[in-house]
Structures are given as structure tokens and as C-alpha cells.
Motif scaffolding. Sequence first.
Motif, PDB file in Angstrom:
ATOM      1  N   PRO A  82      19.763  41.881  29.959  1.00 51.04           N
ATOM      2  CA  PRO A  82      20.260  43.074  28.635  1.00 51.04           C
ATOM      3  C   PRO A  82      20.934  41.568  28.234  1.00 51.04           C
ATOM      4  N   THR A  83      21.136  42.181  26.568  1.00 50.53           N
ATOM      5  CA  THR A  83      22.237  41.436  25.278  1.00 50.53           C
ATOM      6  C   THR A  83      23.470  41.276  26.060  1.00 50.53           C
ATOM      7  N   ALA A  84      24.462  42.509  26.383  1.00 49.63           N
ATOM      8  CA  ALA A  84      25.362  43.178  26.720  1.00 49.63           C
ATOM      9  C   ALA A  84      26.067  42.363  28.226  1.00 49.63           C
ATOM     10  N   GLU A  85      25.308  41.866  29.211  1.00 51.22           N
ATOM     11  CA  GLU A  85      25.058  40.981  30.350  1.00 51.22           C
ATOM     12  C   GLU A  85      25.441  39.531  29.843  1.00 51.22           C
ATOM     13  N   ALA A  86      23.709  39.396  28.854  1.00 48.62           N
ATOM     14  CA  ALA A  86      24.375  37.746  28.632  1.00 48.62           C
ATOM     15  C   ALA A  86      25.405  37.146  27.878  1.00 48.62           C
ATOM     16  N   THR A  87      25.910  37.767  27.096  1.00 43.93           N
ATOM     17  CA  THR A  87      27.280  37.404  26.492  1.00 43.93           C
ATOM     18  C   THR A  87      27.849  37.316  27.143  1.00 43.93           C
ATOM     19  N   ALA A  88      28.235  38.320  28.880  1.00 43.94           N
ATOM     20  CA  ALA A  88      29.527  38.137  29.457  1.00 43.94           C
ATOM     21  C   ALA A  88      29.282  36.757  30.456  1.00 43.94           C
ATOM     22  N   VAL A  89      28.407  36.993  30.459  1.00 46.39           N
ATOM     23  CA  VAL A  89      28.127  35.997  31.691  1.00 46.39           C
ATOM     24  C   VAL A  89      27.328  34.197  31.400  1.00 46.39           C
TER      25      VAL A  89
END
Length: 310
Positions: free
Chosen positions: A250-257
Motif C-alpha cells: 500500500p502507498t503508506a507502507e511503500a512511502t515509509a519503506v
Amino acid sequence: MNPFHLAARHGPYVLVSGLVAGLLLPGLAGPMRPLLPPLVMILLFLTLLRMKPGAIVGSLTDLRQVAGTIVVFQLAMPLLVAAAGFTAGWSNAPVFLSLLIMAAAPSISGSPNMCLMMGHPAEHAMRLVVVGTAVLPLTALPIFLLMPELGDIRAVLMTTLRLFLTIVIAILIAVALRRTVLREPSKATLLNLEGAATITLAIFVIGLMPSVSATALQEPAVALFWILFACLINFGAQVVSFRLTRNRLPTAEATAVSLIAGNRNIAIFFVALPPEVTAPIMVFIGAYQIPMYLTPLIMRRLYLQKSPIG
């Protein structure tokens, strides 16, 4: 005209102003350095207060999901860098040592706050901060065994322990407050917290920039090289990571990683490194802050791209 609300609404520019102040006013760095550890605590605490208790606790529970990311970032990447450096005969080159230290380091403590600035929840980044810091003694051990000239790993262990305890204390206090006096914070209160965290992050960088200022005055070409090198590896790691994860997470997780792929707590190793190792790369510490603090401004458009899976 609440200054905290203004800072919250213009967070990326507040970070840039801190970066500029650090470059132009190197005399402030000396008085600032004793304040850096408490500023880390304050930043974590303010970011955690913006999160719901369930999100805070939940960000610490899904260890299986985060384990793969930590293994890739803090173990596989530095080992690959070390292998490439040894093969090419670069083991004593300052660029190689800088890249190795960056690859082995855990996430910066400010990454959850940066995620919030870009419109994404903080819990995914907070999970990587907590777990990455907790397992650093294990992931860093092979690097120190391969390169004993890096110094005494016990100093890294003590620094890691202090940072991890700081994170745990901040979490416990924040959860207690969110379950009692801040059960339903207003929008204005949340903006105050976000603005205060942004200002804290901007103040923090002032204590880390004098090496770049001094080098820029004496050897501008050297300073420019290190700034360009820091921007290349930081932004490059973020772009590559986002391209690899945006269709899988998901976008939020991809951003954090992806944000954490490029923004690492390199300063945690400098308590252990001997002077003969740190002297040639001290300017890298300051130069590395530049892409770090420019991330919310420069990378925002990339991280606002929606993932196909949510």
C-alpha cells in the motif's frame, strides 16, 4: 497566526530554514550539541502523541512484516557494499566508508514525522524505527567483524541501547497520555503537535552542519562533491525503493519503506569509529543532512503517487 499551525502547514519549508540556519550560522552548533539527545526524545514524543494508542501499539506488533525490510536494509545492503568495496580495493576510501556506514544504519528518528508531512500515517515508519534500532547490534556485528578498523562495537551497543530506551520511554508516556488527558484531541491540538515536532526537527539539524560550512569555506569543491554524493545515494535509494515497492505494498507502507531506504541514522556509528576513520568523512555527516531535510519538499510528489493496491 499560531506559529505551530504555520509550521505544520509549511513543514518542508520549516525544515529547509533549519538547514539554511545550520549552514550560515555554524557558531550555533556548539551550544546546540548538548541539546541533541533531548531533542530526539521530544521529537519522538510529539510524533507519538499524534498517533492513536492502537496505532502506536499496533506499529510494534507485526514483526514478521517488518523483518524482511530490516534484513535487506541493515544486513544485506551493507554486506553487498562491503563485498563490492573489498573486490574493488576501496576498503580505505572515504566514499566507500561513508556508503558502508549509511547502509548499515537504522532509520532516522524523524522518519515518522516526515511521513506525516507527506500525508501518510506514521505507524509504518515508527515500526521500522523501533525494530531497526532494537536489532542494530545483531545486524552491525558482521560489518564490524569484517572491518575491525571501524572500532569497538561496544560503543555502538551502548549508544543503540540508549536510543532504544529513549524510544520505549517516549512510547509509554505517549500511550499513557493518549489514554487519559488526550483521548480525543482536537484538530487544533493535533496541528500544534505537528508544528512543534516540525520546529524541533528544524532546530536539531543546526547542531550537525558546521563541518559542511567549514569545508565549504576552505575547500568548496570538496564540500560540493560530498553534498552531491549524499544527495545521489539518499534520493537514489528512495527512488529505487519506491519503484520496487509501490506495486507490492500500500502507498503508506511503500512511502515509509522508501523514505527510510535513503534516510539513515548514520550518527549512531560515530561514537565507535576511531578519529583516523571519522576525520576524512566528518563532512559527510553534515552533507547527508541536506537531502534528508529536503526529502519532504523534493520527494513529496513521488510519494503522493497511489499504489495499485491502495
